[in-house]
Design a protein around this motif. Sequence first.
Motif, mmCIF file in Angstrom:
data_model
loop_
_atom_site.group_PDB
_atom_site.id
_atom_site.type_symbol
_atom_site.label_atom_id
_atom_site.label_comp_id
_atom_site.label_asym_id
_atom_site.label_seq_id
_atom_site.Cartn_x
_atom_site.Cartn_y
_atom_site.Cartn_z
ATOM 1 N N THR A 31 -51.203 12.763 21.936
ATOM 2 C CA THR A 31 -49.888 13.104 21.415
ATOM 3 C C THR A 31 -49.005 13.545 22.582
ATOM 4 O O THR A 31 -49.495 13.745 23.708
ATOM 5 N N VAL A 32 -47.726 13.722 22.327
ATOM 6 C CA VAL A 32 -46.804 14.142 23.387
ATOM 7 C C VAL A 32 -47.227 15.493 23.973
ATOM 8 O O VAL A 32 -47.328 15.627 25.202
ATOM 9 N N PRO A 33 -47.516 16.521 23.155
ATOM 10 C CA PRO A 33 -47.950 17.793 23.748
ATOM 11 C C PRO A 33 -49.256 17.674 24.537
ATOM 12 O O PRO A 33 -49.407 18.285 25.596
ATOM 13 N N THR A 45 -39.851 17.617 29.612
ATOM 14 C CA THR A 45 -39.857 16.740 30.792
ATOM 15 C C THR A 45 -40.418 15.370 30.430
ATOM 16 O O THR A 45 -39.850 14.336 30.790
ATOM 17 N N LEU A 46 -41.521 15.355 29.714
ATOM 18 C CA LEU A 46 -42.136 14.087 29.320
ATOM 19 C C LEU A 46 -41.194 13.290 28.423
ATOM 20 O O LEU A 46 -41.043 12.073 28.590
ATOM 21 N N ASN A 47 -40.517 13.965 27.487
ATOM 22 C CA ASN A 47 -39.554 13.278 26.620
ATOM 23 C C ASN A 47 -38.379 12.723 27.432
ATOM 24 O O ASN A 47 -37.909 11.620 27.171
ATOM 25 N N ARG A 48 -37.918 13.483 28.411
ATOM 26 C CA ARG A 48 -36.819 13.015 29.255
ATOM 27 C C ARG A 48 -37.252 11.794 30.057
ATOM 28 O O ARG A 48 -36.520 10.816 30.154
ATOM 29 N N TRP A 49 -38.455 11.844 30.637
ATOM 30 C CA TRP A 49 -38.958 10.688 31.383
ATOM 31 C C TRP A 49 -38.986 9.450 30.499
ATOM 32 O O TRP A 49 -38.608 8.368 30.918
ATOM 33 N N GLU A 59 -46.661 4.464 23.327
ATOM 34 C CA GLU A 59 -46.697 3.597 22.149
ATOM 35 C C GLU A 59 -46.139 4.370 20.969
ATOM 36 O O GLU A 59 -46.335 5.577 20.875
ATOM 37 N N LYS A 60 -45.462 3.671 20.078
ATOM 38 C CA LYS A 60 -44.997 4.288 18.838
ATOM 39 C C LYS A 60 -45.831 3.740 17.690
ATOM 40 O O LYS A 60 -45.949 2.538 17.514
ATOM 41 N N VAL A 65 -44.829 9.128 18.766
ATOM 42 C CA VAL A 65 -45.082 8.660 20.131
ATOM 43 C C VAL A 65 -46.470 9.108 20.574
ATOM 44 O O VAL A 65 -46.854 10.266 20.378
ATOM 45 N N PHE A 66 -47.196 8.182 21.177
ATOM 46 C CA PHE A 66 -48.519 8.464 21.720
ATOM 47 C C PHE A 66 -48.618 7.881 23.125
ATOM 48 O O PHE A 66 -47.929 6.918 23.463
ATOM 49 N N TYR A 67 -49.509 8.460 23.920
ATOM 50 C CA TYR A 67 -49.748 7.988 25.274
ATOM 51 C C TYR A 67 -51.211 7.598 25.417
ATOM 52 O O TYR A 67 -52.094 8.451 25.258
#
Length: 79
Positions: A31-33, A45-49, A59-60, A65-67
């Motif tokens: 997950t994003v966190p 920062t990750l969201n801005r990138w 990926e959505k 959003v997932f990484y």
Amino acid sequence: MPIRKLSANFIAAEQKVAARKAELQANPLLTVPQAAQWLGVSVSTLNRWRSLGRGPASEKLGGKVFYPLSDLQAFCSKA
């Protein structure tokens, strides 16, 4: 009672699901966190990138959003 034959579409869909499950076991999605913590940056920062197209590939799925872990590792090796 006769056994019904499964349709080709159903079998193909089941094969896709099984392949995706195997892929996720080998390369989990964070997950994003979780990804931010793994990278040692803040969530913002990750969201801005991501919005600027600079960070690791994401990926959505279902609007979330997932990484993939492999993409985070590749991003760190480039930096």
